[in-house]
Design a protein around this motif. Structure first.
Motif, PDB file in Angstrom:
ATOM      1  N   ASP A 133       3.918  -0.542   6.117  1.00 47.72           N
ATOM      2  CA  ASP A 133       3.763  -0.650   7.560  1.00 47.72           C
ATOM      3  C   ASP A 133       5.069  -1.204   8.130  1.00 47.72           C
ATOM      4  O   ASP A 133       5.524  -2.273   7.735  1.00 47.72           O
ATOM      5  N   ALA A 134       5.652  -0.479   9.079  1.00 52.70           N
ATOM      6  CA  ALA A 134       6.978  -0.831   9.589  1.00 52.70           C
ATOM      7  C   ALA A 134       7.016  -2.206  10.237  1.00 52.70           C
ATOM      8  O   ALA A 134       8.077  -2.846  10.284  1.00 52.70           O
ATOM      9  N   PHE A 135       5.878  -2.689  10.735  1.00 54.42           N
ATOM     10  CA  PHE A 135       5.850  -3.969  11.433  1.00 54.42           C
ATOM     11  C   PHE A 135       5.044  -5.016  10.674  1.00 54.42           C
ATOM     12  O   PHE A 135       4.633  -6.031  11.249  1.00 54.42           O
ATOM     13  N   THR A 136       4.841  -4.765   9.382  1.00 56.80           N
ATOM     14  CA  THR A 136       4.266  -5.762   8.485  1.00 56.80           C
ATOM     15  C   THR A 136       5.305  -6.087   7.429  1.00 56.80           C
ATOM     16  O   THR A 136       5.617  -5.242   6.589  1.00 56.80           O
ATOM     17  N   PRO A 137       5.928  -7.259   7.467  1.00 56.91           N
ATOM     18  CA  PRO A 137       6.969  -7.576   6.490  1.00 56.91           C
ATOM     19  C   PRO A 137       6.408  -7.523   5.078  1.00 56.91           C
ATOM     20  O   PRO A 137       5.381  -8.142   4.783  1.00 56.91           O
ATOM     21  N   THR A 138       7.071  -6.766   4.223  1.00 55.47           N
ATOM     22  CA  THR A 138       6.565  -6.529   2.873  1.00 55.47           C
ATOM     23  C   THR A 138       7.693  -6.703   1.870  1.00 55.47           C
ATOM     24  O   THR A 138       8.746  -6.062   1.993  1.00 55.47           O
ATOM     25  N   ILE A 139       7.499  -7.565   0.883  1.00 58.99           N
ATOM     26  CA  ILE A 139       8.481  -7.728  -0.192  1.00 58.99           C
ATOM     27  C   ILE A 139       8.063  -6.845  -1.360  1.00 58.99           C
ATOM     28  O   ILE A 139       6.934  -6.917  -1.844  1.00 58.99           O
ATOM     29  N   ARG A 140       9.000  -6.006  -1.787  1.00 63.36           N
ATOM     30  CA  ARG A 140       8.727  -5.085  -2.891  1.00 63.36           C
ATOM     31  C   ARG A 140      10.021  -4.874  -3.677  1.00 63.36           C
ATOM     32  O   ARG A 140      11.052  -4.511  -3.110  1.00 63.36           O
ATOM     33  N   ASP A 141       9.971  -5.122  -4.978  1.00 65.21           N
ATOM     34  CA  ASP A 141      11.099  -4.858  -5.882  1.00 65.21           C
ATOM     35  C   ASP A 141      12.394  -5.518  -5.415  1.00 65.21           C
ATOM     36  O   ASP A 141      13.488  -4.950  -5.522  1.00 65.21           O
ATOM     37  N   GLY A 142      12.284  -6.732  -4.894  1.00 65.53           N
ATOM     38  CA  GLY A 142      13.475  -7.466  -4.509  1.00 65.53           C
ATOM     39  C   GLY A 142      13.979  -7.192  -3.111  1.00 65.53           C
ATOM     40  O   GLY A 142      15.038  -7.699  -2.722  1.00 65.53           O
ATOM     41  N   TYR A 143      13.250  -6.394  -2.329  1.00 67.64           N
ATOM     42  CA  TYR A 143      13.638  -6.070  -0.959  1.00 67.64           C
ATOM     43  C   TYR A 143      12.564  -6.525   0.016  1.00 67.64           C
ATOM     44  O   TYR A 143      11.368  -6.483  -0.295  1.00 67.64           O
ATOM     45  N   LEU A 144      12.998  -6.907   1.217  1.00 65.28           N
ATOM     46  CA  LEU A 144      12.082  -7.130   2.325  1.00 65.28           C
ATOM     47  C   LEU A 144      12.135  -5.895   3.222  1.00 65.28           C
ATOM     48  O   LEU A 144      13.188  -5.557   3.761  1.00 65.28           O
ATOM     49  N   TYR A 145      10.986  -5.224   3.357  1.00 61.72           N
ATOM     50  CA  TYR A 145      10.881  -4.031   4.186  1.00 61.72           C
ATOM     51  C   TYR A 145      10.336  -4.399   5.557  1.00 61.72           C
ATOM     52  O   TYR A 145       9.458  -5.256   5.673  1.00 61.72           O
TER      53      TYR A 145
END
Length: 487
Positions: A133-145
């Motif tokens: 979700d573009a407006f839900t901060p998500t950490i995945r594999d060392g990145y913050l999306y």
């Protein structure tokens, strides 16, 4: 970023406030120099990450913007910090649009303030193309999306943390620090920096110089390779191509079909290129890049194009090589990109008119009317006319490289990434910095998170993300710059 306290690092990982570095760039964000006085690296990393997650979760997609919610967030953090004065500047025509200004007052100021600026609005997101979700901060594999992670909430979060850290040392500061968060940078009505300059110039206008987005810190092969400090930028224009022809029933094909003429014209102009023209910034840019370029042909071309006394023929020959790289090509000349095609309203009707939009990013001293004339010559269609949307703009002068702020930016870069090459940079995009240069405030652009090309190119694209360790690096960089220039 170095975190030497193993238990603290473990706790941060467990809390989701820290993530392992992406595998392809393990060393890019490791700073081997001692931390600057007054900055706790682990705390700066965790705090900035938390701020950035909170900012991403505030949807400021423009339009409509709704920056007031982010302004209120900044106010909630800073209004209780001793020595910091805050102002939320609501735009009267739209109560959901707002700018934010905070001023850290030095105890004994002896110099004019330094200003740090970033924008609160973000571009839209095609949510069907995102992995999260573009407006839900998500950490995945060392990145913050999240939308805005790079452009420009990452810089805002880092500046917010750095400002609070500096507030604890305001007795040592000899100039105020102004934090300026703007609205409307990504387009639309003039509700941001231009509006503040018109209505509240007293809050920012006494700054000696300013730091904004616009430059780049580029990672290659696991290392910070270049630190590009923006001193000038291209000028934004839209050029509209209008095709006219005979309309009619689609069952009777017509030779002067407007859309066919439009298609031929835009294909020719897409292939056309404006002449190569260098300025002081871009000449020095290629001169310094040549010292680290690995590709022999590219290196030779950089040396040739930046050589004193190079002839136009030599410049053009070198540019032909450099233009194989789209980023280099965009620095060398005014660029025109086809962005919109409009025509027709039913499948069985030949329309009498069609339109296309080229987004033109002109060199600062370019004659845009001459560019439009050249586009008309290149299109080769009597039925198609290219016209400028709006009036030509006067580009402000480049910011000089001899100021204390530019030198502090160079110094911080060389301390944190000793092997990197620092270069002055002309941004191919437009930023709020141009408005400050226009009123006499030298402004320097930097995107303070070190990024590989793959991540930098996600700006305005799908799955925007920032490597989590780069967030702490950004905070330390801004802190070092401000501390050097203000003490």
């Amino acid at each position: 970023m170095q975190i030497t306290n193993h238990r603290l690092r473990t706790a941060l990982l467990a809390a989701g406030l820290l993530a392992a570095a992406p595998a392809h760039a393990q060393d890019a964000w490791t700073v081997r120099a001692a931390a600057p006085q007054g900055l706790n690296r682990a705390d700066a990393q965790a705090t900035t990450l938390r701020h950035l997650q909170n900012l991403i979760a505030i949807n400021t997609e423009n339009p409509p913007g709704n920056e007031i919610r982010t302004a209120m967030y900044f106010d909630s953090v800073l209004r209780a910090v001793p020595g910091v004065e805050t102002r939320i500047l609501r735009v009267p025509e739209d109560s959901m649009r707002a700018n934010f200004v905070a001023r850290l007052r030095a105890t004994n100021p002896r110099q004019k303030p330094v200003l740090v600026m970033g924008h609160m609005d973000v571009v839209g997101a095609d949510t069907t193309k995102w992995q999260t979700d573009a407006f839900t901060p998500t950490i995945r594999d060392g990145y913050l999306y999240g939308r805005g992670a790079i452009d420009d909430k990452g810089m805002l979060a880092a500046t917010l943390t750095a400002l609070v850290q500096l507030a604890g040392q305001r007795g040592r500061l000899d100039r105020d620090v102004i934090f300026f968060a703007t609205a409307g940078e990504e387009g639309g009505p003039l509700v941001g920096v231009d509006w503040v300059i018109e209505h509240h110039r007293d809050l920012i206008g006494d700054a000696e110089f300013a730091l904004n987005e616009g430059g780049r810190i580029r990672v290659a092969n696991g290392q910070v390779r270049t630190v590009n400090i923006q001193t000038t930028e291209k000028v934004y224009y839209d050029v509209i191509a209008t095709a006219r022809g005979t309309g009619g029933h689609a069952s009777v094909p017509l030779p002067d079909n407007a859309l066919a003429a439009l298609a031929r014209a835009v294909a020719r102009v897409h292939a056309w290129q404006a002449p190569v023209r260098l300025n002081e910034t871009t000449r020095l840019y290629f001169q310094r890049l040549a010292t680290i370029e690995d590709d022999a042909a590219m290196k030779a071309a950089m040396e040739q194009i930046s050589a004193a006394g190079a002839s136009q023929a030599q410049i053009d020959a070198a540019a032909a090589v450099l233009s194989r790289d789209p980023l280099h090509n965009a620095v060398l000349r005014t660029g025109a990109s086809l962005t919109l095609l409009n025509g027709g309203f039913r499948a069985n009707v030949i329309p009498s008119e069609g339109r296309a939009t080229f987004n033109v990013r002109a060199l600062p001293d370019e004659d845009i009317r001459a560019i439009v004339r050249a586009m008309n010559e290149a299109d080769g269609e009597e039925q198609v006319e290219f016209t400028l949307d709006g009036e030509p703009a006067q580009a402000p002068p480049p910011s000089p490289v001899g100021t204390e702020l530019f030198q502090a930016m160079e110094s911080a870069a060389r301390t944190m990434a000793p092997s990197a090459t620092v270069v002055p940079f002309m941004s191919t995009g437009a930023t709020d910095g141009a408005a400050l240069r226009a009123i006499g405030i030298p402004t320097y652009g930097i995107l303070p998170m070190p990024l590989p090309d793959e991540d930098e190119l996600r700006m305005h694209g799908d799955n925007e993300r920032v490597p989590v360790p780069a967030i702490g690096w950004a905070t330390e960089y801004i802190y070092r710059v401000l501390r050097q220039v203000a003490t």
